[in-house]
Design a protein around this motif. Structure first.
Motif, PDB file in Angstrom:
ATOM      1  N   GLY A  59     -11.610   6.669   9.919  1.00  0.00           N
ATOM      2  CA  GLY A  59     -11.783   8.114   9.950  1.00  0.00           C
ATOM      3  C   GLY A  59     -11.109   8.728   8.741  1.00  0.00           C
ATOM      4  N   SER A  60     -11.759   8.601   7.564  1.00  0.00           N
ATOM      5  CA  SER A  60     -11.103   9.048   6.334  1.00  0.00           C
ATOM      6  C   SER A  60      -9.739   8.367   6.240  1.00  0.00           C
ATOM      7  CB  SER A  60     -10.947  10.572   6.330  1.00  0.00           C
ATOM      8  OG  SER A  60     -11.548  11.143   5.209  1.00  0.00           O
ATOM      9  N   GLY A  61      -9.740   7.074   6.482  1.00  0.00           N
ATOM     10  CA  GLY A  61      -8.502   6.339   6.666  1.00  0.00           C
ATOM     11  C   GLY A  61      -8.099   6.400   8.124  1.00  0.00           C
ATOM     12  N   TRP A  81      -4.061  13.170   5.694  1.00  0.00           N
ATOM     13  CA  TRP A  81      -4.805  12.253   4.838  1.00  0.00           C
ATOM     14  C   TRP A  81      -3.894  11.710   3.740  1.00  0.00           C
ATOM     15  CZ3 TRP A  81      -7.608  13.094  -0.140  1.00  0.00           C
ATOM     16  CH2 TRP A  81      -8.483  12.042  -0.423  1.00  0.00           C
ATOM     17  N   LEU A  82      -3.864  10.403   3.613  1.00  0.00           N
ATOM     18  CA  LEU A  82      -3.070   9.650   2.639  1.00  0.00           C
ATOM     19  C   LEU A  82      -1.589   9.583   2.997  1.00  0.00           C
ATOM     20  CD1 LEU A  82      -4.595  10.996  -0.731  1.00  0.00           C
ATOM     21  CD2 LEU A  82      -5.432   9.155   0.747  1.00  0.00           C
ATOM     22  N   ALA A  83      -1.190  10.162   4.107  1.00  0.00           N
ATOM     23  CA  ALA A  83       0.226  10.132   4.505  1.00  0.00           C
ATOM     24  C   ALA A  83       0.313   9.984   6.016  1.00  0.00           C
ATOM     25  CB  ALA A  83       0.952  11.387   4.035  1.00  0.00           C
ATOM     26  N   THR A 131      -6.055   1.944   8.245  1.00  0.00           N
ATOM     27  CA  THR A 131      -4.846   2.726   8.492  1.00  0.00           C
ATOM     28  C   THR A 131      -4.637   3.851   7.491  1.00  0.00           C
ATOM     29  OG1 THR A 131      -3.528   1.085   7.291  1.00  0.00           O
ATOM     30  CG2 THR A 131      -3.655   0.856   9.684  1.00  0.00           C
ATOM     31  N   SER A 132      -5.354   3.846   6.347  1.00  0.00           N
ATOM     32  CA  SER A 132      -5.206   4.932   5.387  1.00  0.00           C
ATOM     33  C   SER A 132      -6.239   4.787   4.273  1.00  0.00           C
ATOM     34  CB  SER A 132      -3.801   4.939   4.770  1.00  0.00           C
ATOM     35  OG  SER A 132      -3.616   6.071   3.921  1.00  0.00           O
ATOM     36  N   ASP A 133      -6.429   5.875   3.526  1.00  0.00           N
ATOM     37  CA  ASP A 133      -7.154   5.852   2.251  1.00  0.00           C
ATOM     38  C   ASP A 133      -6.187   5.873   1.067  1.00  0.00           C
ATOM     39  OD1 ASP A 133      -9.669   5.788   3.356  1.00  0.00           O
ATOM     40  OD2 ASP A 133     -10.079   7.918   3.073  1.00  0.00           O
ATOM     41  N   GLN A 134      -4.906   5.714   1.320  1.00  0.00           N
ATOM     42  CA  GLN A 134      -3.887   5.806   0.277  1.00  0.00           C
ATOM     43  C   GLN A 134      -4.127   4.730  -0.799  1.00  0.00           C
ATOM     44  OE1 GLN A 134      -1.512   6.775  -2.177  1.00  0.00           O
ATOM     45  NE2 GLN A 134      -1.005   8.008  -0.349  1.00  0.00           N
ATOM     46  N   GLN A 135      -4.233   5.170  -2.063  1.00  0.00           N
ATOM     47  CA  GLN A 135      -4.519   4.255  -3.159  1.00  0.00           C
ATOM     48  C   GLN A 135      -3.284   3.826  -3.940  1.00  0.00           C
ATOM     49  OE1 GLN A 135      -8.204   6.962  -4.249  1.00  0.00           O
ATOM     50  NE2 GLN A 135      -8.268   5.115  -5.499  1.00  0.00           N
TER      51      GLN A 135
END
Length: 684
Positions: A494-496, A156-158, A513-517
């Motif tokens: 899917g959660s990003g 997640w986030l990476a 493609t991500s949840d990265q903020q």
């Protein structure tokens, strides 16, 4: 063109199949299973493959054929014998039978673009039950050579952290001849765990070489999967599996006459190394998608979540976002989580009724405002989730939820619906149909935010089989929803990027493609995304903020341009020059989006490392390409020898200084300033 040779396969030890540039040759024999002995891209081309049995099957009580860590040769597979084959509509089907147990296998090779989609159906032809433990989706062997193995790590986030290493470092030579001819026992394996199919690793791999053809593959399932590379007698074998007994607690009982079909595996071969292999895989992904006319529009979506409302909508918050999104050029506007229940987006999920009093004039007033600005309305759903506080958790039958060991699975306040159960599907059918009829919804963001573990043991011989059955039923539900509503778009999130696989993506329109903020970190995710998903499906967030400088704003927008621009942010609070950069990026993306949809990804500096200071991605559309370069460190000079003989011109942003480019030995060299800064170039 499709052909089979010879005319009388019952008397010949080999047969061939040719279709649209794919040339395969198989051998059969009285004392061995059917083997793939040749796979080539033309009649006179050299074979990519070394001889290898096309399928392996393990059943309970079987002994292994050799003591290794590999799943290969683990059961009844070596005893299969040819019984026939046929060809129809771009498919080759090969039948085999294991005489001792009566187990029958039909292997299907389906041509899809430049690649093959491979699956096997196992049938119990005996009068006693059989318990399946492992069935390979595909097995391909190549002669040992100077190969690099590529695999993708994720979290997640990476997401999308690709690794590339020489195969000889991963599979060392143990000198088996010195050990009395014993075979190597080691293998390199990549395995998923739980219901996040791409939560730790990506279901994709490449065996690349510059000295000959490379191969790429993907596992097409949202359930458990495993792929591995192993050595044996001068060959490297890639085995691809769905859920297995060893890794995923999978077991499937087959009564007499019962059948089980493996998850599909996609395989491509290509001359030209890593990028050529990914290009072939990109075209294969396009070939297996179930496309509709509405998908081909490739509209630009604004979503109110990322770095914006973060699941806290209201009429007062939404109206200025709608105004600014329309002014920027968005074509759809999606209201994300928090619009339902009592306002707790996590524990209230599952009933899908708007929060009373949250929206002045009701949610319909927000929808009307979206339409009044010329955009189409969208809304967020998490279809498989039921929060602890939702009435659905009490009203739906217990068998409609994941259960293990007699207890309902509860993942941080979420219950997991089981789409094998008709009540679960009916609940979501009613939800989708009601939202479309009542609000005119034309876009659904379908999210998935929990890892529900190995699966469910309800109506399953092992929880891994329960998870597989659910994910197959979920895909069928999504396909049926689109058949009922052909003008509605469905995003897969899917959660990003935690469930980024072509079980779902073959029927979904878009992939977050991500949840990265952090926009600086998003650059490596966006640049790597086309290795996992077709560029036109890679929903890369672009979320400018008033705190950003102009260079940072352009950096953030570049991620969206180089895939499928997914817009967010408080656009109305941007300064005039910032907003102009947003509009310019959107205009460039719209101008290129249909060319992006036929492009192939190229990584001039290699696949991006998570901490790389300079990252580059090229989307090659033939005579023209888009090239993005992100700078996240000190100033540097970047040579691009892969673009020798071509010219590059800065396409975005026009209002900021041009980066200096010079030609050295016919190839561009770019002077990259200190970051964060980014530019998009056209390559001619």
């Amino acid at each position: 063109m499709t052909s089979t040779v010879p005319r009388d396969p019952g008397r010949e030890p080999a047969f061939e199949w040719a279709h649209n540039g794919l040339f395969l040759r198989f051998e059969r024999g009285e004392d061995q299973p059917v083997r793939l002995v040749r796979w080539a891209t033309g009649p006179g081309a050299a074979s990519v493959t070394a001889p290898m049995a096309i399928v392996d099957v393990s059943t309970a009580g079987e002994r292994r054929a050799r003591p290794t860590h590999s799943l290969l040769l683990w059961g009844a597979g070596p005893r299969l014998r040819y019984t026939g084959h046929d060809v129809s509509a771009g498919e080759l089907r090969i039948s085999q039978r294991e005489p001792e147990s009566g187990l029958e296998v039909t292997s299907c090779f389906r041509a899809a673009g430049p690649g093959l989609q491979i699956r096997h159906t196992v049938r119990n032809g005996s009068d006693a039950d059989l318990m399946l433990l492992n069935v390979s989706s595909a097995i391909v062997a190549v002669p040992e050579g100077a190969h690099d193995l590529l695999w993708g790590e994720s979290e997640w986030l990476a997401e999308g952290r690709w690794q590339q290493r020489p195969l000889k470092e991963l599979l060392p030579n143990v000198n088996p001849a010195f050990h009395h001819g014993r075979t190597n026992r080691g293998n390199f394996g990549v395995t998923s765990h739980g219901s996040f199919s791409s939560g730790e690793f990506l279901p994709t791999g490449v065996l690349a070489t510059e000295d000959g053809p490379s191969i790429a593959w993907q596992v097409e399932t949202s359930a458990g999967w495993h792929w591995e590379a192993s050595q044996n007698e001068g060959t490297v074998t890639v085995g691809v599996y769905g859920p297995t007994d060893l890794y995923h607690q999978f077991a499937q009982r087959l009564a007499p006459g019962g059948e089980f079909t493996t998850v599909p595996a996609g395989f491509c071969i290509a001359e030209g190394g890593r990028d050529a292999a990914f290009a072939a895989l990109t075209d294969y992904r396009r070939a297996i998608r179930e496309m509709r006319p509405v998908d081909e529009r490739l509209p630009l979506v604004y979503n109110d979540f990322m770095n914006t409302l973060m699941a806290g909508p209201s009429t007062e918050k939404e109206l200025p976002l709608i105004e600014a999104a329309a002014a920027a050029g968005a074509e759809y506007f999606c209201v994300d989580a928090g619009w339902y229940g009592t306002g707790n987006w996590w524990t209230d999920s599952g009933d899908w009724r708007e929060v009373p009093g949250l929206f002045t004039g009701g949610l319909i007033a927000v929808i009307d405002a979206i339409r009044a600005k010329g955009m189409r309305p969208g809304i967020w759903l998490e279809p498989e989730a039921v929060g602890e506080k939702a009435a659905a958790g009490r009203d739906l039958p217990e068998a409609a939820f994941f259960r293990r060991h007699g207890k309902r699975v509860n993942e941080t306040g979420h219950f997991q619906l089981d789409f094998r159960h008709p009540a679960a599907r009916a609940h979501l059918d009613e939800t989708v149909d009601r939202l479309i009829a009542g609000f005119g919804i034309e876009f659904f963001k379908l999210d998935y935010n929990v890892n529900a573990g190995v699966g469910t043991d309800v109506d399953a011989d092992g929880p891994g089989a329960g998870l597989l059955g659910h994910t197959r039923a979920f895909r069928d539900w999504l396909s049926e929803a689109q058949r009922r509503h052909p003008e509605v778009l469905f995003e897969n999130c899917g959660s990003g990027g935690m469930r980024m696989d072509y079980n779902v993506l073959s029927v979904a329109h878009l992939q977050s493609t991500s949840d990265q903020q952090d926009f600086r970190l998003y650059a490596s995710i966006a640049a790597a995304a086309p290795a996992s998903v077709a560029p036109e499906q890679a929903g890369n967030w672009a979320y400018p903020d008033k705190s950003m400088s102009l260079e940072e704003t352009a950096f953030a927008m570049t991620a969206g341009v180089m895939g499928r621009l997914y817009l967010s942010g408080f656009l109305g609070g941007l300064g005039g020059d910032q907003f102009a950069l947003v509009r310019e990026a959107i205009a460039l993306h719209k101008n290129w989006r249909h060319r992006i949809a036929v492009s192939h990804p190229v990584w001039p500096l290699g696949l991006p490392g998570w901490d790389d200071e300079v990252i580059a991605l090229q989307l090659d559309a033939g005579n023209e390409s888009l090239l993005a370069i992100w700078s996240r460190g000190e100033a540097a000079e970047i040579a691009l020898p892969g673009l020798r003989g071509r010219t590059i011109e800065q396409a975005y942003p026009v209002a900021l200084p041009e980066w200096k480019i010079r030609m050295t030995e016919g190839a561009p060299v770019v002077e990259v300033p200190a970051g964060p800064a980014a530019r998009v170039f056209t390559v001619l």
